[in-house]
Design an enzyme around this catalytic site. Structure first.
Site, PDB file in Angstrom:
ATOM      1  N   HIS A   1      -8.785  -4.264   4.786  1.00 31.96           N
ATOM      2  CA  HIS A   1      -7.732  -4.687   4.585  1.00 31.96           C
ATOM      3  C   HIS A   1      -8.875  -5.970   3.164  1.00 31.96           C
ATOM      4  CE1 HIS A   1      -4.187  -6.535   3.171  1.00 31.96           C
ATOM      5  NE2 HIS A   1      -4.481  -7.784   4.100  1.00 31.96           N
TER       6      HIS A   1
ATOM      7  N   ASN B   1      -4.735 -13.609   2.292  1.00 37.85           N
ATOM      8  CA  ASN B   1      -4.175 -12.360   2.932  1.00 37.85           C
ATOM      9  C   ASN B   1      -3.590 -12.125   1.828  1.00 37.85           C
ATOM     10  OD1 ASN B   1      -3.313 -10.072   4.221  1.00 37.85           O
ATOM     11  ND2 ASN B   1      -2.982 -10.752   5.852  1.00 37.85           N
TER      12      ASN B   1
ATOM     13  N   TRP C   1      -0.788  -9.924   1.749  1.00 39.85           N
ATOM     14  CA  TRP C   1       0.353  -9.554   2.967  1.00 39.85           C
ATOM     15  C   TRP C   1       1.180 -10.840   2.211  1.00 39.85           C
ATOM     16  CZ3 TRP C   1      -1.729  -7.073   7.600  1.00 39.85           C
ATOM     17  CH2 TRP C   1      -2.490  -5.727   7.232  1.00 39.85           C
TER      18      TRP C   1
ATOM     19  N   CYS D   1      -6.371   0.949  -0.736  1.00 38.20           N
ATOM     20  CA  CYS D   1      -6.491  -0.109  -0.412  1.00 38.20           C
ATOM     21  C   CYS D   1      -7.535  -0.562  -1.608  1.00 38.20           C
ATOM     22  CB  CYS D   1      -6.865  -0.445   1.064  1.00 38.20           C
ATOM     23  SG  CYS D   1      -8.402  -0.019   1.942  1.00 38.20           S
TER      24      CYS D   1
ATOM     25  N   GLN E   1       0.674  -0.679  -0.322  1.00 36.54           N
ATOM     26  CA  GLN E   1      -0.063   0.056  -0.398  1.00 36.54           C
ATOM     27  C   GLN E   1       0.783   1.181  -0.117  1.00 36.54           C
ATOM     28  OE1 GLN E   1      -3.206  -0.325   2.411  1.00 36.54           O
ATOM     29  NE2 GLN E   1      -3.451   1.472   2.867  1.00 36.54           N
TER      30      GLN E   1
END
Ligand SMILES: *[C@@H]1O[C@H](CO)[C@@H](O)[C@H](O)[C@H]1NC(C)=O
Length: 653
Positions: free
Chosen positions: A221, A245, A247, A66, A60
Site C-alpha cells: 500500500h 496513510n 486512507w 495501487c 482503489q
C-alpha cells in the site's frame, strides 16, 4: 478525439495487461461485463471536484491500480501541482459538454489529454479509482485520461513514472534495505525542496496485498512521507519520520505512534502534534528503514513551486538522439563506437549547503528517459536497455571527445544500472568541477530518442558537448604552369582535342584508375559525383576541367585517398562510420552530431561502411557546401541572404 466505447474497453484491457495485470487479459473474467457509463448515469448529481481534492477522493478501483493511487494521493498534498494536472473550471454544471481535460508531463513538455466522461463500470461499481462518496469524479476521469496517454506512450507504469507524469519532476527510487548512509539527510533535503515522497512495504504474494501487520502497517500500500524531525530522547538524538496513510485511518501502533509513551520523555516544545486519527503518525527512522521496503522521491522542478520557503533544485533538460552508424555508440563495452554517443558537460560550481555528513560535494541527480518507445511497440520494438557514464573532464568544452579520451580516462561514476525501463535515474555527490555525461543504449546501433535531465541542489550548467560546424579547407590549387611534363602528357592524352575534361570523361578516367587498385573497395564513381567534382574545380565556368583544374582535383583526390587509407584501420578497403568521423576531421571538417547523422543516413551502406567513391562523394559535397557558403559570406557573419538568382547559381553550380 475520442474513440468509441468498444475500442476504449479494449484499450483499457490492453493498458492493464501491459501493466502486468495479467488476470485482466482480453479473455479473462475480469474484463468481461464491463459497461461504459457517463457520470450522469452513475449518480443523480455528479460533481467534478468538491471542496478541493482530498484523500477520500481516491479509493482503489477494481483494477487494483495501487501504484496510481499512490501517485494521485501524493498529488493531493500539493495544491499547485494538482492544479496543473487537473485544470480548474471544469464541472457538470452549465459549461458541461461531456468532455474533460487533464495535463500530463511527457518527456520535457506538458500535454493536454481530452476525454469524454464515460467510465468503465462493472456490477454497478466504478472500475477506476473513485471517490468515497461516489459522486465526485475528478479522480476517475484523471485515471481514464492517464490510461489514454499511457496506452499511446509508455509500456509499463510504476509510482515513479506516475509521479513524473503528474509533476514533471524527477523520481528516484531507493530500496530501504540497501539505503545509502545519508538516507535521512536525502529525505530531509527532499522535503525542504518540496519533493513528493512515497513509501511502501513489498508484498510477497497477491494474498498479502493490503494485509495489515500486527503494528497496523498496510502491506503493498502506498504511504506518503510528510515530515522528519530529530528529538532529544533519553540523552540521545532520535530521528523520526512522519508517515501518512492515504486512507486517512489505520495508523502505526509501535514506538512514537500517536500517544505512545516515548513522547512523555520529550520536552513539550519538541513534541509535534500528531494525535488525531487522521492517517498521519510518527515512527523512528530506524524502524521506518526496517519496516518499509522502498521509498520514491519525486523532486519537483522550480516551475511547480511558488512558495518562498522552499529551496528548490535547479533543472536542465536536453533532448538527444541515438542513430545507427552515427550517434548510437552503445555502452563502454564498445570501445570503438562508445565515443560516438552524444556527450554533455555538467559544470558543478558550488558545494551543497550544510553537509552534515563529512562528505562535501555537489549533489545532483541525472535522469535519462527514452522517448516514444511505446509507440514503436506495434512494430515489435520494446524498451532499449539504457544508462550513462560520467567522466571527469578538463579542458575544451566545444569538442566532441573522441576514442582516445575514453581509452585513456576511467569513468568517475555511472548510472546505477543499464536497464530496459523508461528512465534510469541516479543521484551523485561529486567535488566541484566539470564532468562529461555520456548517455547510451547498452548495445550499439540502436535508434532512439532520449531526454537527459540534470537536477541539482545548486545552480549548475549543463551543455551539449559537440564540435562546432566548420571546415578548414587548404588551398590546393595548381596553376597550369606548375604542372610537370609527365602529368601534362597524361592530360593531353585523356582530354583529347579540346584540351578539357568533361564530367563524362572524368568518370571514365577515374573508374579506369580505381579499377586497378586492390586495396580500396568501390563500385565506381557515378557521373553525378564527377559532375560535382567538375563544378567544384571549374573556376572558368565552362563546365569542364582545364589542365590546372584537373591537376588540382587530382591533388585533392590523392589527399583524400591518403586519409581514407590511414583511417581504414583494419585494411578492409572500406571505412566504417566511426572511422569516417575521424577521417572527416582529418580532412578539415568538424561536424556536429546532427550533421554527421545526416551524412551517415545518406552515404553509408546498410552495413554502416562507406566505400571509396561514396567517401569521396561525401567529402566533395561537403567541400562544395562550405566553399559556396564562404563565398557568399565574405565577412564571416555566419548568415547569408540570397535573392532568387543567387539561389539558382548556388544550387546549380
Ligand atoms: C549542428 O549544426 C547545425 C548547423 O550549424 C545546427 O543547425 C544544429 O542545430 C546543430 N546541432 C546541434 C545538436 O547542436
Amino acid at each position: 478525439c475520442d474513440f468509441g466505447s468498444n475500442i476504449k474497453a479494449n484499450a483499457l484491457v490492453a493498458v492493464k495487461e501491459s501493466l502486468g495485470f495479467k488476470e485482466l487479459g482480453p479473455s479473462s473474467h475480469k474484463s468481461r461485463g464491463i459497461a461504459w457509463k457517463r457520470a450522469g448515469e452513475l449518480c443523480s448529481k455528479p460533481q467534478f471536484i468538491v471542496g478541493g481534492a482530498t484523500r477520500t477522493d481516491i479509493c482503489q478501483g477494481a483494477l487494483g491500480d495501487c501504484w496510481l493511487l499512490a501517485a494521485i494521493a501524493s498529488l493531493t498534498l500539493n495544491e499547485e501541482v494538482l492544479a496543473r494536472v487537473v485544470p480548474a473550471g471544469q464541472g457538470f454544471g452549465d459549461n458541461y459538454a461531456g468532455i474533460f481535460h487533464f495535463q500530463f508531463w511527457q518527456f520535457g513538455e506538458w500535454v493536454d489529454v481530452v476525454i469524454d466522461d464515460r467510465l468503465p463500470v462493472k456490477d454497478g461499481e466504478l472500475v477506476f479509482v473513485h471517490s468515497a462518496e461516489g459522486n465526485e469524479f475528478w479522480s476517475a476521469l484523471l485515471e481514464k485520461a492517464y490510461a489514454k496517454l499511457v496506452f499511446v506512450c509508455v509500456v509499463s507504469c510504476s509510482t515513479s513514472e506516475g509521479f513524473e507524469d503528474f509533476t514533471g519532476g524527477i523520481a528516484e527510487s531507493y530500496e530501504l534495505s540497501k539505503a545509502p548512509s545519508n538516507m535521512f539527510q536525502i529525505i530531509q533535503k527532499a522535503l525542504e525542496a518540496g519533493a513528493l515522497l512515497g513509501c511502501s512495504i513489498d508484498i510477497t504474494s497477491a494474498a498479502d496485498s493490503e494485509a495489515v501487520t500486527r503494528q497496523k502497517l498496510v502491506k503493498g500500500h502506498a504511504y506518503s512521507l510528510t515530515g522528519v524531525t530529530e528529538v532529544n530522547y533519553r540523552g540521545r538524538k532520535e530521528k523520526l519520520v512522519r508517515m501518512r496513510n492515504p486512507w486517512g485511518q489505520v495508523e502505526w501502533t509501535g514506538a512514537w505512534s500517536d500517544s505512545s509513551s516515548e513522547w512523555n520523555s520529550i520536552t513539550a516544545s519538541e513534541r509535534p502534534n500528531a494525535n488525531a486519527e487522521d492517517g498521519e503518525f510518527w515512527m523512528s527512522f530506524s524502524e521506518f528503514l526496517s519496516h518499509y521496503s522502498r521509498i520514491e522521491i519525486c523532486t519537483l522542478t522550480p516551475d511547480a513551486i511558488t512558495s518562498d520557503s522552499i529551496k528548490y533544485w535547479a533543472v536542465s533538460n536536453h533532448d538527444g538522439t541515438w542513430r545507427k552508424g552515427s550517434t548510437a555508440g552503445g555502452c563502454r563495452n564498445n570501445p570503438y563506437t562508445f565515443w560516438m554517443n552524444p556527450q554533455y558537460v555538467i559544470k558543478l560550481n558550488d558545494e551543497d549547503d550544510d553537509p552534515d555528513d563529512n562528505e562535501v560535494g555537489c549533489s545532483f541527480v541525472v535522469g535519462l528517459i527514452q522517448k516514444n518507445r511505446r509507440r514503436l511497440r506495434k512494430a515489435g520494438e520494446d524498451m532499449h536497455t539504457i544508462g550513462f557514464a560520467i567522466y571527469e573532464f578538463h579542458g575544451q568544452r566545444d569538442v566532441h571527445l573522441d576514442k582516445n579520451f575514453f581509452l585513456t580516462h576511467a569513468q568517475k561514476a555511472r548510472s546505477e544500472t543499464f536497464v530496459n525501463l523508461r528512465e534510469v535515474c541516479t543521484r551523485f555527490k561529486l567535488p566541484p568541477g566539470e564532468y562529461l555525461v555520456v548517455p547510451s543504449t547498452f548495445e550499439a546501433n540502436q535508434d532512439g530518442d532520449f531526454c537527459l535531465r540534470v537536477f541539482s541542489e545548486k545552480q549548475t550548467e549543463t551543455l551539449p558537448c559537440d564540435d562546432p560546424v566548420d571546415a578548414e579547407l587548404p588551398d590546393e590549387s595548381v596553376s597550369d604552369d606548375e604542372v610537370d611534363s609527365g602529368f601534362r602528357g597524361m592530360f593531353v592524352k585523356l582530354a583529347g582535342a579540346d584540351m578539357e575534361i568533361s564530367a563524362t570523361e572524368l568518370t571514365t578516367i577515374l573508374n579506369k584508375i580505381i579499377a586497378k587498385r586492390t586495396d580500396i573497395k568501390t563500385d565506381g564513381f557515378s557521373l553525378e559525383t564527377c559532375r560535382i567534382m567538375v563544378n567544384l574545380m571549374d573556376d572558368s565556368g565552362n563546365g569542364k576541367l582545364g589542365l590546372g583544374e584537373f591537376a588540382t582535383l587530382w591533388k585533392k583526390i590523392q589527399r583524400y585517398l591518403g586519409i581514407y587509407k590511414k583511417n581504414d584501420m583494419d585494411n578492409s578497403g572500406t571505412i566504417s562510420t566511426p572511422e569516417m568521423r575521424l577521417a572527416l576531421k582529418e580532412a578539415g571538417f568538424t561536424l556536429n552530431n546532427t550533421i554527421f547523422q545526416l551524412l551517415v543516413a545518406r552515404y553509408a551502406e546498410t552495413d554502416m561502411t562507406l566505400d571509396f567513391d561514396n567517401y569521396v562523394a561525401c567529402l566533395m559535397r561537403l567541400e562544395m557546401m562550405f566553399r559556396v557558403f564562404k563565398r557568399l559570406d565574405p565577412h564571416q557573419s555566419g548568415f547569408i541572404e540570397l535573392d532568387f538568382q543567387q539561389v539558382c547559381h548556388a544550387i546549380t553550380f
